[in-house]
Design an enzyme around this catalytic site. Structure first.
Site, PDB file in Angstrom:
ATOM      1  N   GLY A  26       0.826  -1.196   0.000  1.00 17.18           N
ATOM      2  CA  GLY A  26       0.000   0.000   0.000  1.00 17.18           C
ATOM      3  C   GLY A  26       0.863   1.250   0.000  1.00 17.18           C
ATOM      4  N   CYS A  27       0.247   2.379  -0.322  1.00 15.64           N
ATOM      5  CA  CYS A  27       1.004   3.630  -0.445  1.00 15.64           C
ATOM      6  C   CYS A  27       1.478   4.148   0.910  1.00 15.64           C
ATOM      7  CB  CYS A  27       0.169   4.676  -1.180  1.00 15.64           C
ATOM      8  SG  CYS A  27      -1.519   4.881  -0.553  1.00 15.64           S
ATOM      9  N   TYR A  28       0.558   4.258   1.874  1.00 17.77           N
ATOM     10  CA  TYR A  28       0.978   4.690   3.212  1.00 17.77           C
ATOM     11  C   TYR A  28       2.020   3.739   3.808  1.00 17.77           C
ATOM     12  CZ  TYR A  28      -2.965   8.046   3.564  1.00 17.77           C
ATOM     13  OH  TYR A  28      -3.846   9.081   3.391  1.00 17.77           O
ATOM     14  N   THR A  73       4.226   1.938   2.413  1.00 16.63           N
ATOM     15  CA  THR A  73       5.536   2.089   1.775  1.00 16.63           C
ATOM     16  C   THR A  73       6.353   3.190   2.435  1.00 16.63           C
ATOM     17  OG1 THR A  73       4.763   1.231  -0.362  1.00 16.63           O
ATOM     18  CG2 THR A  73       6.717   2.637  -0.403  1.00 16.63           C
TER      19      THR A  73
END
Length: 344
Positions: free
Chosen positions: A147-149, A151
């Site tokens: 996921g982006c967060y 990462t």
């Protein structure tokens, strides 16, 4: 050339993936799929693809049949059956949704309200954070793209956790994201008058990235890690900045911490540790696959503060997926990802 298929090509992540892959020198995007736009040319949906590709959205089944590597950019619960078909046909599947990010079916059901539909293939998946699992990724055909967060937070904390330098029960992760992180679907929260000229947290104490963050950080620390994670929506299109607060086990020196990070990431093409005194900013990673990290110390509280920034659409999604593909296929990891942020 390696034939690439994108399932879920008309969402923001799928469209960004297509944009990047069309410039990749060693692959050919051979097929696209979209339930909402089946039968339509992708350039009719996203005009930036006019004269760049005439691909038409088709069924997911046809994409799997035609392609060597399949990217799934779908809502949770929709990728498992496609991944199973891909693996059965000796294809590579890189899932950019949440279906393979959690190892525990119980945790997945708790946070996503669904059971695994193909539990037997979950043991074959690898969490696709290259800086953590590069060797495993090389040998894998099923990737759970992070996921982006998570990462930003995982890259921000990995050197400290790998060296057992911080306490594990009082980590605070305060993250802010552009609205593309919410996807292309229409919601009240991302409606322009609701989001413009304001700034607010959402899903406080209940965001689905929490168990992913804790599971991955725990694997780094080889012990249970608990975080307080609070996401916020910024009135911008793209980018994430995470400010992470943690308590050292012993007295620390910021210069020594900076030296540790610099050494830890010295061979990582996409992770840049900024000089002491600089502060990481979304501006300098926008439209790139880079993560910028800056390090700070709150002397009054004896607290380490890490600021970690990425473009949520690239290092937080499509770019990281391509990075994983490059590793699996034996390409240079930066192939198709030599991107520089615009200066303004």
């Amino acid at each position: 050339m390696v034939k690439i298929g994108i399932i879920g090509a008309t969402g923001y992540v799928g469209a960004e993936l297509l944009r990047l892959l069309l410039s990749h020198p060693k692959v050919e995007v051979a097929a696209l799929s979209s339930v909402s736009f089946e039968g339509q040319e992708i350039s009719n949906i996203y005009k930036n693809f006019l004269s760049k590709t005439n691909l038409i959205c088709e069924s997911a089944h046809d994409v799997v049949e035609k392609c060597d590597v399949i990217f799934t950019a779908l809502p949770h619960g929709l990728s498992e059956d496609i991944a199973k078909k891909a693996l059965d046909n000796k294809k590579v599947c890189i899932d950019m949704g949440a279906d393979f990010r959690l190892s525990s079916e119980k945790e997945y059901e708790k946070w996503y309200g669904k059971k695994f539909t193909q539990p037997e293939i979950h043991t074959e998946s690898v969490y696709g954070l290259p800086e953590l699992n590069r060797d495993k990724i090389k040998e894998c055909s099923l990737i759970a793209n992070p996921g982006c967060y998570p990462t930003t937070i995982e890259l921000g904390l990995m050197p400290l956790l790998k060296n057992s330098l911080i306490k594990l029960d009082n980590i605070i992760c305060d993250s802010k994201s552009g609205t593309t992180g919410a996807g292309r679907g229409l919601t009240l929260n991302t409606h322009f008058p609701e989001e413009n000229e304001t700034f607010a947290p959402y899903k406080v104490g209940a965001h689905r990235h929490t168990p992913e963050i804790e599971e991955t950080l725990s694997s780094m620390a080889e012990d249970n890690v608990n975080v307080t994670f609070t996401p916020h929506l910024l009135p911008i299109n793209r980018g994430i900045v995470s400010t992470i607060y943690c308590i050292p086990r012993d007295k620390v020196n910021l210069e020594e911490i900076h030296k540790l990070y610099t050494e830890f990431y010295k061979d990582e093409r996409f992770v840049n540790v900024l000089p002491l005194g600089d502060t990481a900013s979304i501006k300098n990673v926008r439209l790139t696959n880079d993560c910028h990290i800056s390090l700070h110390l709150n002397h009054r509280e004896d607290q380490i503060i890490i600021i970690s920034t990425i473009d949520n659409m690239i290092k937080g999604a499509a770019g990281q997926a391509i990075q994983n593909m490059n590793i699996i296929l034996g390409f240079n990891e930066a192939e198709g990802l030599n991107l520089i942020a615009p200066a303004f």
